[in-house]
Design a protein around this motif. Structure first.
Motif, PDB file in Angstrom:
ATOM      1  N   ASN A  37     -28.656  71.029 -94.202  1.00 12.76           N
ATOM      2  CA  ASN A  37     -29.648  71.338 -95.220  1.00 12.76           C
ATOM      3  C   ASN A  37     -29.898  70.084 -96.039  1.00 12.76           C
ATOM      4  N   LEU A 116     -32.197  82.590 -86.935  1.00 12.96           N
ATOM      5  CA  LEU A 116     -33.005  82.122 -88.056  1.00 12.96           C
ATOM      6  C   LEU A 116     -32.111  81.593 -89.172  1.00 12.96           C
ATOM      7  N   PHE A 117     -32.591  80.565 -89.861  1.00  7.30           N
ATOM      8  CA  PHE A 117     -31.875  80.026 -91.014  1.00  7.30           C
ATOM      9  C   PHE A 117     -32.888  79.368 -91.941  1.00  7.30           C
ATOM     10  N   LYS A 118     -32.490  79.152 -93.202  1.00  8.84           N
ATOM     11  CA  LYS A 118     -33.375  78.565 -94.202  1.00  8.84           C
ATOM     12  C   LYS A 118     -32.922  77.148 -94.528  1.00  8.84           C
ATOM     13  N   ILE A 119     -33.911  76.262 -94.671  1.00  2.00           N
ATOM     14  CA  ILE A 119     -33.658  74.892 -95.096  1.00  2.00           C
ATOM     15  C   ILE A 119     -34.450  74.649 -96.372  1.00  2.00           C
ATOM     16  N   ASP A 120     -33.798  74.080 -97.387  1.00  2.00           N
ATOM     17  CA  ASP A 120     -34.475  73.746 -98.635  1.00  2.00           C
ATOM     18  C   ASP A 120     -35.377  72.546 -98.404  1.00  2.00           C
ATOM     19  N   LYS A 122     -37.911  71.749-100.947  1.00  2.00           N
ATOM     20  CA  LYS A 122     -38.464  71.268-102.205  1.00  2.00           C
ATOM     21  C   LYS A 122     -37.554  70.202-102.806  1.00  2.00           C
TER      22      LYS A 122
END
Length: 127
Positions: A37, A116-120, A122
């Motif tokens: 990340n 599925l996964f989330k990457i920051d 911003k």
């Protein structure tokens, strides 16, 4: 008697000069997630997501800004590692005060390509 006293003084001196660096190092179990990340620095950087101690096996992952010497990370794999953590004398201002060295890869777990996964993405403002 003088020789015995001299021998005792020399032994006491040698024992007081022993190197305590090994006592300062720790062996850690660390779990590294299957994706990296972003993390804020002067510019955004990629970080490992890790679990240590009681967090291993939970949903709590922490951004890890250091490198692990000897570790060849491959995305798509969750790693459980044995790592040696040693304090660094006089580290640079923008670097970790701990050196991490891979001792052993205890296990690997391949993650399905469809996971599925989330990457920051911003940018966070650093004050």
């Amino acid at each position: 008697m003088k020789k015995q006293l001299l021998v005792l003084m020399i032994l006491a001196t040698l024992m007081s000069c022993s190197n305590d660096d090994d006592n300062q190092s720790q062996i850690l179990e660390m779990r590294v997630n299957h994706f990296q990340n972003t993390g804020p620095r002067l510019v955004p950087v990629l970080t490992y997501l890790v679990q240590e101690g009681d967090n291993i096996g939970t949903d709590n992952w922490t951004k890890f800004y250091s490198t692990i010497d000897g570790f060849n990370y491959q995305p798509g794999t969750i790693y459980t590692l044995s790592v040696k953590a040693e304090p660094i004398d006089n580290p640079p201002d923008d670097a970790s005060s701990i050196k991490y060295t891979l001792l052993e890869i205890q296990s690997t777990q391949e993650v399905d390509n469809e996971t599925l996964f989330k990457i920051d993405l911003k940018m966070e403002k650093i004050l």
